[in-house]
Structures are given as C-alpha cells and as structure tokens.
Write a protein that holds these residues in place. Sequence first.
Motif, short mmCIF file in Angstrom:
data_model
loop_
_atom_site.label_atom_id
_atom_site.label_comp_id
_atom_site.label_asym_id
_atom_site.label_seq_id
_atom_site.Cartn_x
_atom_site.Cartn_y
_atom_site.Cartn_z
N TRP A 112 0.80 -1.24 0.00
CA TRP A 112 0.00 0.00 0.00
C TRP A 112 0.83 1.28 0.00
O TRP A 112 0.28 2.38 -0.13
N GLY A 113 2.15 1.17 0.10
CA GLY A 113 2.99 2.37 0.21
C GLY A 113 2.99 3.24 -1.03
O GLY A 113 3.38 4.41 -0.96
N TYR A 114 2.56 2.69 -2.17
CA TYR A 114 2.47 3.49 -3.40
C TYR A 114 1.57 4.71 -3.21
O TYR A 114 1.69 5.71 -3.93
N TRP A 115 0.62 4.60 -2.23
CA TRP A 115 -0.40 5.63 -2.15
C TRP A 115 0.15 7.00 -1.79
O TRP A 115 -0.40 8.03 -2.20
N TYR A 116 1.25 7.07 -1.05
CA TYR A 116 1.79 8.37 -0.66
C TYR A 116 2.11 9.21 -1.91
O TYR A 116 1.79 10.41 -1.97
N MET A 117 2.71 8.58 -2.91
CA MET A 117 2.99 9.29 -4.16
C MET A 117 1.71 9.53 -4.96
O MET A 117 1.46 10.62 -5.46
N THR A 118 0.88 8.50 -5.06
CA THR A 118 -0.32 8.60 -5.88
C THR A 118 -1.30 9.63 -5.32
O THR A 118 -2.03 10.29 -6.08
N SER A 119 -1.34 9.80 -4.00
CA SER A 119 -2.28 10.73 -3.39
C SER A 119 -2.06 12.16 -3.85
O SER A 119 -2.97 13.01 -3.75
N GLN A 120 -0.88 12.46 -4.39
CA GLN A 120 -0.61 13.81 -4.86
C GLN A 120 -1.28 14.11 -6.19
O GLN A 120 -1.33 15.25 -6.62
N SER A 121 -1.79 13.06 -6.84
CA SER A 121 -2.45 13.16 -8.14
C SER A 121 -1.45 13.52 -9.23
O SER A 121 -0.23 13.56 -9.02
#
Length: 550
Positions: A112-121
């Motif tokens: 799930w750690g990908y989300w930190y980058m993806t959350s920036q859009s």
Amino acid sequence: MTTTDVASRPKLSTSISQKLDMSRFDNHPKLTREQAGHIRHFHNIASLPGGEWAHMGTQEPGQEWDTAYRYQLATMTYAAGAAHYHHLPLMRDMFKDLLLNQINKMLRREVWGYWYMTSQSGVKVDPDLKELRKPWADPVCKENIMYSGHLLLMISLYTMLFADDRFDKEDSIVFDWNPIFWGMGPEKYSYTRLSLQDAIVQEMERENWLGVCCEPNLVFIVCNQFPLLAMRYNDAIDGTHTFDSILPKYQAAWAKKNGFVGNNGLFRAFVTRRRDQAIDSEDISHTVWAMAFMSWNQDFVKSLYPATGQGFLQRMSDRINLNPQPVANKIRELVQSEDLDPNAVDTLERARKMVQGQPLLRKPFLSPTFGYVAQWMSEVGNAGDLDALLRHADAYLRPSWERGGLYYARGDVNWDREGNFTGGDPYTGNGGIGYARLNVKDGQKKMWEAPWTKEDVESRPWVGGFGLGSGVDCLRSVWDEEVGAVVVSLKTWDGRKEDVKMDVNSLPEGEWAVYVDGELVRIVDVVEGKVLSLDVEVNGEVVDVAVVRV
C-alpha cells in the motif's frame, strides 16, 4: 489409525458393517489435481517470509498497474474463500490460516505504500491539475478504493467464513508508515473492520454515491464492487442494513450517467469527477472484471454475456483465444455494420488486415484481461466456455508446477505469429486462472445470497489439526447430512508419507464408525463437546476417511 481425546462408554454397537461403499459419496466430487495445485500455490506464496514476493513481480515498478500486489493477493484470497465455501467447507483451520497469511501480506507497506505518491495526483488522471496535492500516507482514509475496497472484502470474507472477530478489535488493522531515511518519524494508522467500512461509506457519500475514487479524480465501476460485496457480508455478520441503504443511492447516481453501459456495449471505464464525465472503455478487461463480482446485479450481467466478448474472444475448434484490442474492436464494427459472423475465420482475417500496422496495445501495459475473462466465465459463462478458455491457457500460457503448486508463468510476448494469445502476467498466473477453476457457476452470487452466519459456522462439524504446511492436500471435506457422515479425502503433494492428526470437531453426541478407504477401523462414542482425534497415515495416493453416525 488411532483415536484419542474421545470420552468412550463401555458398550458400543457391534452390528456395524465392516466395509463402507465409498461410492455413495460420489455426489461430493474431489478436487482435481489442478484445483488442489492452485490452493497449494496460494499457500506457497502466502507462507513466504515477509518481503518475499516470488512469482508476483508486477509489470509496473510503482505498484500502480492492474497486476500490482494488492490485486494478486485479493484475488488469491477470493479464490481460497470460494474453495472453502463451495468445495471444502469443513476445512476451517486450513483455510483460516491461509486467509490470515494473505491478509497479513496485504497489510505490508510494499503493498500500500504506493499511495503516498499517488495521493498527490497528476495530470494523467486529472488534466486540469495545476499543482500537486499535499500527500498523505494513510491508504484508506480517503479515495484509493482500489486498495481499501479489496482489503475490506478480504477481511469481511474472513470474518464471515470463520466467525472470527479478531478484526473487530482495536489495532487489528494497522498501517505502519515507517520509511527509515525519510520523514519526520513513524506514523501509525489503525482501523477495525467496521471503521474501515465507515471510512469507505463516508467517501461514497462525499462522491454523491457514485462510488469512491481509485486514483485521484477517477471513479471506476469495477473497484467499487468489492466493498459492496463486503458490506453485504458485514450486514449478515452484524444484523445491519448498510448495503440495502446504499444500493438505491448508488443505482440512482449511475442512472444520472445513463447507466453502467457505454455506447459500445461495454461498461464505462470510469467517471472523471472534476469534469463529471463518463469515459467509455476500449476493451473488455474492466467490464468482465466488474461483471464477475457484480452479484447484486447478476441478471443484468448475464443478459450482456453473449455480446460482451464479441470480437475480443475468438472461438476456435476446441478453445477460446483472446484477440488484440484493435482487432477486437474492428470485428465489432464489422459485425454491427455488415452483420458478419464474429467467429468466422474470414471476419478475423479481414479485421487483422484492416488494423495491420497499428500497435496492439494502447496502454503502457496489457491488462490481465485473460484472468479477468476466466473469472467472468466461471461466474456467468455459458456451458463449456470456461473449459475452452482453460484449454487455451494450458496450451499457450506455460502452466508450471512448483512445490505442488500450480501457476502460469510470466510471458511478455502477448501474441505469437499465428495470433494466439501467449502473454502471461502475475495476476492471471497466480490468481485469475486459479480463481476461475475454484469458483463454481454463480459462485459469488451463491455466497452473496447465503453468507454463512455465526450459527452456521459453529453448528456444523469441521476438521482441524493440520494445515497446508503439513504437505497434505485436501481434495474433499463435506458433511453429508443425509448419511450423517464427515467425509475427508487427503493426499500428500509430493508422495511422501505423513502422519497427520485430524481433529473432527462439533460432531453430534453418539456413536460413530470410522472408515479408512472403506474399511472399518474403529467405533467410538463421542460425548458432547469432545473432539474426535484421528491419526491418519497419508501418502501420494488418495486416502478417504469417513466418520459415519451409527
């Protein structure tokens, strides 16, 4: 065989047959070698040490594509759950350990750690974006239903199947955001089964019940089917009506978008929230993936089955092949404009010539379409379609065996010179095909309509004492109500001899005859609350154990 831990009374029946005709249980078929191999492969992956991801390497390094760890783990969990529910309902301990290991891997930061980058859009998902958003690490508090929805279904499925409330306890679902050389120190985000569901419901409401965003700004139909299934299970567990209250709002929201189906007969790919625009799909991948799990709407899904695969699926003499997207769409155009036979060789050859020179892919990577199609066919397909598709897989997709586990190896050449689909991706190879083999027709619908209650789980006999780690495969485990018998079929995956302690739990009080391969070996008297423990010698040949009420 010996028996232990059973309170016995001095007088036992002596007029019991010395032999038992095991064919009377043939209406409870055993798993095939391939089905047992898929379950063992799930075990082999789930039992690896933390951080080991054998055979799970994804096409895209940032865990952002359809073959990411989260999708593989979720699909293997759904497959194991279906196997337990439909085929091996008595093997509680075996599947409980397997699902727990899969959930624990789902909670690892690699997943799930990908989300930190993806959350920036980014401009790919939101073309109107002027600057990146402030990131956040919590992967389930907002958006990201492509992870949170699967996690909720995995946990809800576990709770339903085993009547185990461990995920209702504080700190039972924990996300540790703890990069070593970056950040201001570790962060911890804790949830329970219902607080995770509440976070998803709040997001649905924020999006006016259209669903929760996967990537920022994009609401996909498919990813929102998994939390809907989970809510149904949780309602059965908790005696609530969350799903019933949400479904009308969800249907109304999509009605405003003219429904799920686009102009080309496929499900819409997604809705862009900023522009409030529904985007049509160009291939069947997400359409059939959604259809495989849209249990609440299955009559509608079945009505679309004949037309959905048109062009994309090429029916050969004894198998079903997968056509590239440009060829498939051209066939669909020819069928619509000239009323041609979509399965005719002439139609196929004409479409190939018309798109010659075009790239076979319009995406950065091929979606695991073959695996999605297999799952869809297993749920709602016409008779024979899944078998034909699996024949293609066995001929062209490199079936491989490792430590008793069956998977389909990765292959990056997607079509050979004759147009046969040869691509292999980790989602299809680890989970998709295995799910299809272990599911049954209308399998998700049956689970949807009749989820197990706590009373169901705790009242029926069940078998424990050993798991997949023993090297033993279970091919059959059923409670035959008519005969009054627990029937279990076992073998070792590698032919070695294993002495297995098999605990038969929750048998009704009374006398029971124990048969091994049809031969009477013991008569025992079970007192309420006691466990019937059997020492069974298992080897490479199938051993059939029947515990029959006298």
